[in-house]
Design a protein around this motif. Sequence first.
Motif, PDB file in Angstrom:
ATOM      1  N   GLY A 195     -48.323  20.972 -38.242  1.00  0.00           N
ATOM      2  CA  GLY A 195     -48.322  21.896 -39.365  1.00  0.00           C
ATOM      3  C   GLY A 195     -47.532  21.439 -40.568  1.00  0.00           C
ATOM      4  N   VAL A 196     -46.853  20.295 -40.493  1.00  0.00           N
ATOM      5  CA  VAL A 196     -46.077  19.792 -41.630  1.00  0.00           C
ATOM      6  C   VAL A 196     -47.031  19.198 -42.668  1.00  0.00           C
ATOM      7  N   ASN A 197     -46.872  19.600 -43.923  1.00  0.00           N
ATOM      8  CA  ASN A 197     -47.768  19.165 -44.987  1.00  0.00           C
ATOM      9  C   ASN A 197     -47.233  17.906 -45.663  1.00  0.00           C
ATOM     10  N   PHE A 198     -47.872  16.771 -45.377  1.00  0.00           N
ATOM     11  CA  PHE A 198     -47.476  15.489 -45.949  1.00  0.00           C
ATOM     12  C   PHE A 198     -48.327  15.114 -47.174  1.00  0.00           C
ATOM     13  N   SER A 199     -49.035  16.077 -47.744  1.00  0.00           N
ATOM     14  CA  SER A 199     -49.957  15.787 -48.843  1.00  0.00           C
ATOM     15  C   SER A 199     -49.267  15.187 -50.057  1.00  0.00           C
ATOM     16  N   ARG A 200     -48.029  15.581 -50.295  1.00  0.00           N
ATOM     17  CA  ARG A 200     -47.297  15.086 -51.467  1.00  0.00           C
ATOM     18  C   ARG A 200     -46.166  14.138 -51.088  1.00  0.00           C
ATOM     19  N   ALA A 201     -46.160  13.708 -49.826  1.00  0.00           N
ATOM     20  CA  ALA A 201     -45.170  12.712 -49.397  1.00  0.00           C
ATOM     21  C   ALA A 201     -45.557  11.343 -49.946  1.00  0.00           C
ATOM     22  N   ARG A 202     -44.587  10.457 -50.069  1.00  0.00           N
ATOM     23  CA  ARG A 202     -44.827   9.140 -50.678  1.00  0.00           C
ATOM     24  C   ARG A 202     -44.744   8.015 -49.651  1.00  0.00           C
ATOM     25  N   ASN A 203     -45.505   6.968 -49.938  1.00  0.00           N
ATOM     26  CA  ASN A 203     -45.442   5.695 -49.208  1.00  0.00           C
ATOM     27  C   ASN A 203     -45.729   5.825 -47.721  1.00  0.00           C
ATOM     28  N   LEU A 204     -46.743   6.618 -47.391  1.00  0.00           N
ATOM     29  CA  LEU A 204     -47.233   6.670 -46.017  1.00  0.00           C
ATOM     30  C   LEU A 204     -48.380   5.677 -45.888  1.00  0.00           C
ATOM     31  N   ASP A 205     -48.233   4.669 -45.031  1.00  0.00           N
ATOM     32  CA  ASP A 205     -49.335   3.722 -44.859  1.00  0.00           C
ATOM     33  C   ASP A 205     -50.395   4.320 -43.935  1.00  0.00           C
ATOM     34  N   ARG A 206     -51.515   3.608 -43.782  1.00  0.00           N
ATOM     35  CA  ARG A 206     -52.633   4.144 -43.005  1.00  0.00           C
ATOM     36  C   ARG A 206     -52.243   4.435 -41.561  1.00  0.00           C
ATOM     37  N   GLU A 207     -51.453   3.537 -40.995  1.00  0.00           N
ATOM     38  CA  GLU A 207     -51.036   3.725 -39.608  1.00  0.00           C
ATOM     39  C   GLU A 207     -50.192   4.985 -39.451  1.00  0.00           C
ATOM     40  N   ALA A 208     -49.304   5.212 -40.402  1.00  0.00           N
ATOM     41  CA  ALA A 208     -48.464   6.408 -40.349  1.00  0.00           C
ATOM     42  C   ALA A 208     -49.295   7.671 -40.507  1.00  0.00           C
ATOM     43  N   VAL A 209     -50.232   7.650 -41.451  1.00  0.00           N
ATOM     44  CA  VAL A 209     -51.099   8.816 -41.663  1.00  0.00           C
ATOM     45  C   VAL A 209     -51.907   9.120 -40.410  1.00  0.00           C
ATOM     46  N   ALA A 210     -52.458   8.072 -39.788  1.00  0.00           N
ATOM     47  CA  ALA A 210     -53.232   8.275 -38.566  1.00  0.00           C
ATOM     48  C   ALA A 210     -52.367   8.868 -37.459  1.00  0.00           C
ATOM     49  N   PHE A 211     -51.155   8.363 -37.333  1.00  0.00           N
ATOM     50  CA  PHE A 211     -50.219   8.873 -36.323  1.00  0.00           C
ATOM     51  C   PHE A 211     -49.933  10.354 -36.566  1.00  0.00           C
ATOM     52  N   LEU A 212     -49.629  10.707 -37.810  1.00  0.00           N
ATOM     53  CA  LEU A 212     -49.286  12.092 -38.141  1.00  0.00           C
ATOM     54  C   LEU A 212     -50.479  13.026 -37.976  1.00  0.00           C
ATOM     55  N   CYS A 213     -51.641  12.572 -38.420  1.00  0.00           N
ATOM     56  CA  CYS A 213     -52.848  13.408 -38.297  1.00  0.00           C
ATOM     57  C   CYS A 213     -53.170  13.696 -36.837  1.00  0.00           C
ATOM     58  N   ASP A 214     -53.015  12.702 -35.994  1.00  0.00           N
ATOM     59  CA  ASP A 214     -53.306  12.874 -34.566  1.00  0.00           C
ATOM     60  C   ASP A 214     -52.395  13.896 -33.923  1.00  0.00           C
ATOM     61  N   ARG A 215     -51.284  14.162 -34.560  1.00  0.00           N
ATOM     62  CA  ARG A 215     -50.298  15.067 -33.986  1.00  0.00           C
ATOM     63  C   ARG A 215     -50.181  16.377 -34.735  1.00  0.00           C
ATOM     64  N   GLY A 216     -51.221  16.696 -35.507  1.00  0.00           N
ATOM     65  CA  GLY A 216     -51.310  18.026 -36.106  1.00  0.00           C
ATOM     66  C   GLY A 216     -50.706  18.188 -37.476  1.00  0.00           C
ATOM     67  N   ALA A 217     -50.291  17.088 -38.109  1.00  0.00           N
ATOM     68  CA  ALA A 217     -49.769  17.181 -39.479  1.00  0.00           C
ATOM     69  C   ALA A 217     -50.917  17.379 -40.467  1.00  0.00           C
ATOM     70  N   ILE A 218     -50.558  17.740 -41.698  1.00  0.00           N
ATOM     71  CA  ILE A 218     -51.564  17.977 -42.748  1.00  0.00           C
ATOM     72  C   ILE A 218     -51.465  16.868 -43.785  1.00  0.00           C
ATOM     73  N   HIS A 219     -52.616  16.254 -44.098  1.00  0.00           N
ATOM     74  CA  HIS A 219     -52.686  15.196 -45.118  1.00  0.00           C
ATOM     75  C   HIS A 219     -54.125  15.106 -45.597  1.00  0.00           C
ATOM     76  N   PRO A 220     -54.353  14.797 -46.878  1.00  0.00           N
ATOM     77  CA  PRO A 220     -55.723  14.706 -47.400  1.00  0.00           C
ATOM     78  C   PRO A 220     -56.619  13.730 -46.627  1.00  0.00           C
ATOM     79  N   ASP A 221     -56.022  12.704 -46.011  1.00  0.00           N
ATOM     80  CA  ASP A 221     -56.799  11.711 -45.286  1.00  0.00           C
ATOM     81  C   ASP A 221     -57.031  12.061 -43.820  1.00  0.00           C
ATOM     82  N   CYS A 222     -56.539  13.217 -43.396  1.00  0.00           N
ATOM     83  CA  CYS A 222     -56.808  13.626 -42.014  1.00  0.00           C
ATOM     84  C   CYS A 222     -58.274  14.002 -41.859  1.00  0.00           C
TER      85      CYS A 222
END
Length: 223
Positions: A195-222
């Motif tokens: 449920g954590v919204n990382f949409s406006r977080a900075r410098n998240l690489d693809r691997e990090a975004v994939a990790f966060l999305c898989d665990r229920g975080a919010i990001h435009p690339d999820c």
Amino acid sequence: GADLSYGNFAGATLTQVWMYRSNFMQANFNHADLRFVSATGSNFSSAQLVGTNLEGASLRQSSFTGADLNAADFTNGDLQGASLTQVRAGGSLWSSANVSQANWQGADLAGADFSRGNLSNSNFRDANLSGANLRRANLEYASFHGSDLSWADLRGANVSGADFQGVTWEAAASEEESEFVVRSPEAQPLSFVEGVNFSRARNLDREAVAFLCDRGAIHPDCP
């Protein structure tokens, strides 16, 4: 303005003492009671504050560089702009504290409790935050460049503008856990960013975004 460097205050009661811009370098405050002290601009560099109670203390612009803060209690304290580089603060308590604009570079904060704290614009570069409790904390524009956030609980935190470049999100399977890392019984480790919204977080690489999305975080690339 007193110079009390190298003093031994272990176990002392110093509640509500006024000690602005005093020098406590390498002093021993282990298990002392410093609740509600006013020590703005003071120097606690390399001091011992193990298990010290600093609840509600006013410590703005103070220096704790290299200090031992393991299991110390800073609940509701005000440490805005403080220097906390290279501190050892495993299992320390910072719930609802104001530590905005503070410098934590290289600090060991394993298992520390920052829940509901204000950590905005702080520098956590290369810090160890494994197992830290950051629930409902304000992390706006904080820098976590190169820090360790494995097992850290970020649920409900505001990460808008925060810099996560080079962050370690997952501990290696063989890595030994710190004695201060206590995993929350409320959720499985993989849900600590749910449920954590990382949409406006900075410098998240693809691997990090994939990790966060898989665990229920919010990001435009999820997906």
